[in-house]
Motif scaffolding. Structure first.
Motif, PDB file in Angstrom:
ATOM      1  N   THR A  27       0.839  -1.203   0.000  1.00  0.00           N
ATOM      2  CA  THR A  27       0.000   0.000   0.000  1.00  0.00           C
ATOM      3  C   THR A  27       0.871   1.249   0.000  1.00  0.00           C
ATOM      4  N   ASP A  28       0.255   2.378  -0.323  1.00  0.00           N
ATOM      5  CA  ASP A  28       0.981   3.650  -0.328  1.00  0.00           C
ATOM      6  C   ASP A  28       1.382   4.056   1.086  1.00  0.00           C
ATOM      7  N   GLY A  29       0.473   3.878   2.037  1.00  0.00           N
ATOM      8  CA  GLY A  29       0.747   4.210   3.431  1.00  0.00           C
ATOM      9  C   GLY A  29       1.014   2.959   4.243  1.00  0.00           C
ATOM     10  N   TYR A  30       1.509   3.135   5.458  1.00  0.00           N
ATOM     11  CA  TYR A  30       1.805   1.998   6.326  1.00  0.00           C
ATOM     12  C   TYR A  30       0.517   1.467   6.947  1.00  0.00           C
ATOM     13  N   ILE A  31       0.253   0.202   6.733  1.00  0.00           N
ATOM     14  CA  ILE A  31      -0.913  -0.469   7.305  1.00  0.00           C
ATOM     15  C   ILE A  31      -0.435  -1.765   7.933  1.00  0.00           C
ATOM     16  N   THR A  32      -0.753  -1.954   9.215  1.00  0.00           N
ATOM     17  CA  THR A  32      -0.267  -3.148   9.910  1.00  0.00           C
ATOM     18  C   THR A  32      -0.974  -4.412   9.426  1.00  0.00           C
ATOM     19  N   ALA A  33      -2.271  -4.348   9.227  1.00  0.00           N
ATOM     20  CA  ALA A  33      -3.044  -5.520   8.789  1.00  0.00           C
ATOM     21  C   ALA A  33      -3.137  -5.490   7.263  1.00  0.00           C
ATOM     22  N   ASN A  34      -2.122  -6.024   6.597  1.00  0.00           N
ATOM     23  CA  ASN A  34      -2.083  -5.965   5.141  1.00  0.00           C
ATOM     24  C   ASN A  34      -1.913  -7.342   4.493  1.00  0.00           C
ATOM     25  N   ARG A  35      -2.232  -8.407   5.250  1.00  0.00           N
ATOM     26  CA  ARG A  35      -2.085  -9.759   4.707  1.00  0.00           C
ATOM     27  C   ARG A  35      -3.314 -10.623   5.032  1.00  0.00           C
ATOM     28  N   PRO A  36      -4.447 -10.324   4.414  1.00  0.00           N
ATOM     29  CA  PRO A  36      -5.611 -11.190   4.620  1.00  0.00           C
ATOM     30  C   PRO A  36      -5.412 -12.500   3.864  1.00  0.00           C
ATOM     31  N   TYR A  37      -6.227 -13.486   4.170  1.00  0.00           N
ATOM     32  CA  TYR A  37      -6.111 -14.764   3.483  1.00  0.00           C
ATOM     33  C   TYR A  37      -6.397 -14.633   1.992  1.00  0.00           C
ATOM     34  N   ILE A  38      -7.467 -13.918   1.652  1.00  0.00           N
ATOM     35  CA  ILE A  38      -7.883 -13.823   0.255  1.00  0.00           C
ATOM     36  C   ILE A  38      -8.282 -12.382  -0.064  1.00  0.00           C
ATOM     37  N   VAL A  39      -7.840 -11.899  -1.213  1.00  0.00           N
ATOM     38  CA  VAL A  39      -8.350 -10.650  -1.766  1.00  0.00           C
ATOM     39  C   VAL A  39      -8.781 -10.958  -3.192  1.00  0.00           C
ATOM     40  N   LEU A  40     -10.044 -10.690  -3.481  1.00  0.00           N
ATOM     41  CA  LEU A  40     -10.603 -10.932  -4.800  1.00  0.00           C
ATOM     42  C   LEU A  40     -11.029  -9.608  -5.412  1.00  0.00           C
ATOM     43  N   VAL A  41     -10.571  -9.337  -6.614  1.00  0.00           N
ATOM     44  CA  VAL A  41     -10.990  -8.143  -7.340  1.00  0.00           C
ATOM     45  C   VAL A  41     -11.855  -8.597  -8.502  1.00  0.00           C
ATOM     46  N   ASP A  42     -13.126  -8.207  -8.455  1.00  0.00           N
ATOM     47  CA  ASP A  42     -14.074  -8.515  -9.530  1.00  0.00           C
ATOM     48  C   ASP A  42     -14.081  -7.316 -10.471  1.00  0.00           C
ATOM     49  N   ARG A  43     -13.398  -7.465 -11.572  1.00  0.00           N
ATOM     50  CA  ARG A  43     -13.232  -6.346 -12.508  1.00  0.00           C
ATOM     51  C   ARG A  43     -14.529  -5.957 -13.195  1.00  0.00           C
ATOM     52  N   SER A  44     -15.447  -6.907 -13.352  1.00  0.00           N
ATOM     53  CA  SER A  44     -16.689  -6.610 -14.053  1.00  0.00           C
ATOM     54  C   SER A  44     -17.562  -5.619 -13.293  1.00  0.00           C
ATOM     55  N   VAL A  45     -17.516  -5.644 -11.971  1.00  0.00           N
ATOM     56  CA  VAL A  45     -18.315  -4.704 -11.170  1.00  0.00           C
ATOM     57  C   VAL A  45     -17.434  -3.724 -10.395  1.00  0.00           C
ATOM     58  N   ARG A  46     -16.117  -3.779 -10.653  1.00  0.00           N
ATOM     59  CA  ARG A  46     -15.141  -2.899  -9.997  1.00  0.00           C
ATOM     60  C   ARG A  46     -15.310  -2.926  -8.473  1.00  0.00           C
ATOM     61  N   ARG A  47     -15.225  -4.147  -7.929  1.00  0.00           N
ATOM     62  CA  ARG A  47     -15.363  -4.338  -6.489  1.00  0.00           C
ATOM     63  C   ARG A  47     -14.275  -5.286  -5.999  1.00  0.00           C
ATOM     64  N   ALA A  48     -13.729  -4.962  -4.850  1.00  0.00           N
ATOM     65  CA  ALA A  48     -12.743  -5.836  -4.211  1.00  0.00           C
ATOM     66  C   ALA A  48     -13.383  -6.446  -2.967  1.00  0.00           C
ATOM     67  N   ILE A  49     -12.987  -7.676  -2.685  1.00  0.00           N
ATOM     68  CA  ILE A  49     -13.495  -8.368  -1.499  1.00  0.00           C
ATOM     69  C   ILE A  49     -12.305  -8.890  -0.711  1.00  0.00           C
ATOM     70  N   ILE A  50     -12.240  -8.504   0.551  1.00  0.00           N
ATOM     71  CA  ILE A  50     -11.219  -9.010   1.462  1.00  0.00           C
ATOM     72  C   ILE A  50     -11.866 -10.113   2.285  1.00  0.00           C
ATOM     73  N   VAL A  51     -11.294 -11.304   2.235  1.00  0.00           N
ATOM     74  CA  VAL A  51     -11.823 -12.437   2.992  1.00  0.00           C
ATOM     75  C   VAL A  51     -10.760 -12.859   4.000  1.00  0.00           C
ATOM     76  N   ASP A  52     -11.129 -12.896   5.258  1.00  0.00           N
ATOM     77  CA  ASP A  52     -10.209 -13.394   6.267  1.00  0.00           C
ATOM     78  C   ASP A  52     -10.939 -14.435   7.101  1.00  0.00           C
ATOM     79  N   ILE A  53     -10.209 -15.460   7.468  1.00  0.00           N
ATOM     80  CA  ILE A  53     -10.790 -16.626   8.122  1.00  0.00           C
ATOM     81  C   ILE A  53     -10.212 -16.759   9.521  1.00  0.00           C
ATOM     82  N   THR A  54     -11.063 -17.088  10.473  1.00  0.00           N
ATOM     83  CA  THR A  54     -10.585 -17.347  11.828  1.00  0.00           C
ATOM     84  C   THR A  54     -11.412 -18.469  12.445  1.00  0.00           C
ATOM     85  N   ILE A  55     -10.765 -19.188  13.355  1.00  0.00           N
ATOM     86  CA  ILE A  55     -11.427 -20.295  14.041  1.00  0.00           C
ATOM     87  C   ILE A  55     -11.234 -20.092  15.543  1.00  0.00           C
TER      88      ILE A  55
END
Length: 142
Positions: A27-55
């Motif tokens: 990222t351009d700026g410093y972000i501590t939480a920058n490693r989610p499990y999954i990041v999906l970018v749907d180009r057709s609707v110009r939307r990103a989805i951050i998915v993180d999993i926990t148990i």
């Protein structure tokens, strides 16, 4: 192939989507939480989805879900600004160690365009892994 043997590539891409798996997001700026499990970018609707999993433990189900959302808010804002998408959605996948699901679990599956058929598979995978950990612990000798 069973899901526990699947080893996905860090980046998968086609003309309509880009998927990052367990990859640090620069990222351009410093972000501590920058490693989610999954990041999906749907180009057709110009939307990103951050998915993180926990148990978590059963008692912390709702708390863990809220923590996942708040943890990635800064990253979501950065992704929206940097990657030219209209919005970034955070989807926490939270299943307790005993297979319990939060009430909002179905809503999160809808955000990912996944049907309810996957719930039982997720629960089964979590419970089997919990059993494996317990079995391994019980076979330890003092």
């Amino acid at each position: 192939m069973p899901n526990y043997r699947y080893d996905p590539a860090s980046v998968l891409e086609n003309s309509s989507a880009l998927l990052y798996w367990d990859l640090t997001i620069i990222t351009d700026g410093y972000i501590t939480a920058n490693r989610p499990y999954i990041v999906l970018v749907d180009r057709s609707v110009r939307r990103a989805i951050i998915v993180d999993i926990t148990i978590p433990h059963d008692d912390n189900l709702v708390k863990a879900e809220k923590e996942k959302v708040s943890k990635y808010l800064d990253l979501a804002h950065e992704i929206t600004a940097m990657w030219n998408v209209e919005s970034t959605v955070i989807v926490p996948i939270v299943v307790s160690a005993n297979g319990l699901l939060a009430k909002s679990f179905d809503q999160h599956l809808k955000k990912l365009s996944l049907g309810c058929w996957i719930k039982s598979r997720i629960q089964k995978a979590v419970v089997l892994e919990t059993a494996r950990i317990v079995r391994r612990f019980l076979t330890l000798e003092p």
